[in-house]
Design an enzyme around this catalytic site. Structure first.
Site, PDB file in Angstrom:
ATOM      1  N   ASP A  15       0.842  -1.201   0.000  1.00  0.00           N
ATOM      2  CA  ASP A  15       0.000   0.000   0.000  1.00  0.00           C
ATOM      3  C   ASP A  15       0.882   1.259   0.000  1.00  0.00           C
ATOM      4  O   ASP A  15       0.529   2.279  -0.602  1.00  0.00           O
ATOM      5  CB  ASP A  15      -0.952   0.002   1.209  1.00  0.00           C
ATOM      6  CG  ASP A  15      -2.269   0.712   0.912  1.00  0.00           C
ATOM      7  OD1 ASP A  15      -2.257   1.685   0.138  1.00  0.00           O
ATOM      8  OD2 ASP A  15      -3.316   0.314   1.443  1.00  0.00           O
ATOM      9  N   HIS A 195      -8.020  -3.789   7.718  1.00  0.00           N
ATOM     10  CA  HIS A 195      -7.101  -2.882   7.012  1.00  0.00           C
ATOM     11  C   HIS A 195      -7.726  -1.496   6.996  1.00  0.00           C
ATOM     12  O   HIS A 195      -8.870  -1.339   6.584  1.00  0.00           O
ATOM     13  CB  HIS A 195      -6.924  -3.411   5.577  1.00  0.00           C
ATOM     14  CG  HIS A 195      -6.151  -2.521   4.645  1.00  0.00           C
ATOM     15  ND1 HIS A 195      -4.832  -2.768   4.315  1.00  0.00           N
ATOM     16  CD2 HIS A 195      -6.501  -1.401   3.961  1.00  0.00           C
ATOM     17  CE1 HIS A 195      -4.412  -1.836   3.462  1.00  0.00           C
ATOM     18  NE2 HIS A 195      -5.409  -0.992   3.226  1.00  0.00           N
TER      19      HIS A 195
END
Lengths: 338, 338
Positions: A15, A195
């Site tokens: 990410d 998440h």
């Protein structure tokens, strides 16, 4: 006092890739993965921000192909599971096979929260290949807890090892997380993960709420490096969990050092909540909408923030960027009729 | 859905003063206060970071005397209450009288969480002078909810208009806030407020928890500008409260614009959670301890993080910096005896 082990999943090299324009080098990948591995995190995810094979004109080209980064990181990862993200439609099973040859131990198959069926074959293949396989539901603020359970069960039936729900737009507050994690936890028999993104400043508290409701896999990144306002900041999360008595098995001083010495020097800008990322979280839309929204706002003389809120209200998802002009046009008509 | 009005208290020009080394100019003060006033915030606090008369060798000299800043801001503040912070022992009633001449409408009298009695006379004077008077309890993580109620009642009896508890070290998580605000709210008859720092990444969620437990005055700053890892980020807080249906009466787009256009250009560094500010929140100690801690760590060959944790365990407060060497010495002895 809290005996359940909490697995820390570092996704700085996946990410976080968004926040450095997919520019990680083999040296950085080896150094960051290796230093993370020493801290005791459970999974280390490394991929293009949009998963394996994400490097493209649509999602941004990587400076170094992620297969090269995986090969460079592999020898440094001795205890954690080296992991990739795979978004069906962007990555394929063939791409996954290439990643296998680089020595990965796990794959997270990420679909829109209502489209788990598009990931069944990837989970099944991963299990047949001996990999850990994770069912990963994106933009989960857009679905009710009940819908999430339904979709999670598709991944469970396919053989997933755990289910991860993602607040991809950074839209949720702790009560939103509690509702989803608690129902999921009581509805399936495999572990649950979470998440988070920090667009509304709630990433740490949301992750803590997830843990309090029984989640045992939590995603985070060093210094919060990630898309939008960034992810849950790993060194902060682990300090909080440590003080509250949760067993993460990680060295919190070690994580602080990785963040400061290995990741901060690589960052292109500090990970803060600016107007754009705040509006994405407030409206609940993806960062890929920003540029198109600004263009449409200028064309139609609208406040871009009003367009983002309307896109969120209509639950637009990635890939629907071409609808933004239609939405802007409709807003102009609405304002005329007022 | 939530009818109780939430008053937003902006302290960019007070707590934010720490983060710009007390360098605000009269132009900045007028511009920031004036643009904040237009957004509908209830109080605008402007002082040296350590309150009126804080400008000193101990706490850092201000580039421009705060009385000048107040005079410059006053004409621009038409709706909000122009407010000062006063820490008894640093500021005096004489200092407060000077601030009155600059047109303030409110004073917040801030004491250590167990020392409200040192602020009685200041509250009483403020009320006699027709000012709004707030009892402000600092480092409130160091006291139990019951102790906080006891101290708050001292301020209530002195005539305070509301009680504000502060997580000055950024130590708390939402459950810590809930325990304190809920007991306080059910124990006193005047409004309750909350002031947060983001050292553990929980400022927004802590402020939301405070509101959920009945707090109706919430401190925040543009971009989170403030001591340590900064304060609750005002534009984020108000976006969250707005979406959840609370009535803050503020223009959230306006606040985003003040943060972006008026405050961000003044910032000397982004407001992030680095190792030092994380450790302060983790240990629960004041930022004034950092320099002394690093020196002691070097002298005794210790990890500065171990010293900070021990200082927190011993509940050291500002002014006890000379104890740090003793603590370091004790740690060395402990390690020898292991």
């Amino acid at each position: 006092m809290n005996k359940q082990k909490i697995h820390i999943v570092d996704t700085t090299l996946r990410d976080g890739s968004h926040a450095v324009s997919h520019s990680f080098t083999t040296e950085q990948a080896a150094e960051i993965a290796g230093s993370l591995d020493k801290t005791g995190v459970s999974l280390i995810e490394l991929s293009h921000g949009d998963g394996i094979a994400g490097s493209s004109i649509n999602y941004g080209f990587s400076t170094t192909p992620e297969l090269e980064l995986l090969k460079a990181a592999k020898p440094a990862v001795k205890n954690a599971k080296l992991t990739v993200l795979l978004i069906p439609g962007i990555g394929t099973i063939e791409d996954l096979k290439e990643a296998e040859e680089c020595g990965i131990a796990a794959v997270r198959v990420a679909t829109h929260v209502t489209e788990a069926d598009t990931g069944i074959q990837h989970i099944q293949y991963a299990k047949s290949a001996g990999l850990m396989a994770v069912g990963f539901l994106m933009l989960s603020h857009m679905a009710s807890p009940e819908k999430i359970v339904e979709q999670a069960k598709i991944f469970v039936d396919a053989g997933a090892d755990y289910i991860n729900i993602a607040d991809s737009a950074g839209y949720m507050v702790p009560n939103d997380v509690r509702a989803r994690i608690s129902l999921l936890k009581s509805s399936i028999d495999i572990p649950v993960g979470f998440h988070s993104h920090n667009n509304l400043g709630c990433a740490i508290a949301n992750s803590l709420a997830a843990v309090e409701e029984g989640a045992t896999y939590i995603d985070a990144t060093c210094r919060g490096l990630g898309a939008g306002a960034g992810n849950t900041q790993i060194e902060v999360l682990c300090a909080v969990l440590n003080r509250l008595g949760y067993d993460t098995g990680v060295d919190i001083y070690g994580l602080m050092d990785v963040a400061e010495k290995n990741v901060e020097p690589v960052m292109q800008r500090p990970q803060m909540i600016n107007t754009a990322s705040l509006m994405l979280g407030y409206a609940g839309v993806y960062s890929s909408f920003l540029l198109h929204t600004y263009r449409a706002a200028e064309k139609f003389g609208l406040n871009p923030r009003d367009i983002l809120v309307e896109l969120g209200r209509r639950q637009m998802v990635g890939g629907q960027e071409d609808m933004i002009v239609d939405v802007a046009y409709a807003l102009v008509q609405q304002q005329k009729n007022k």
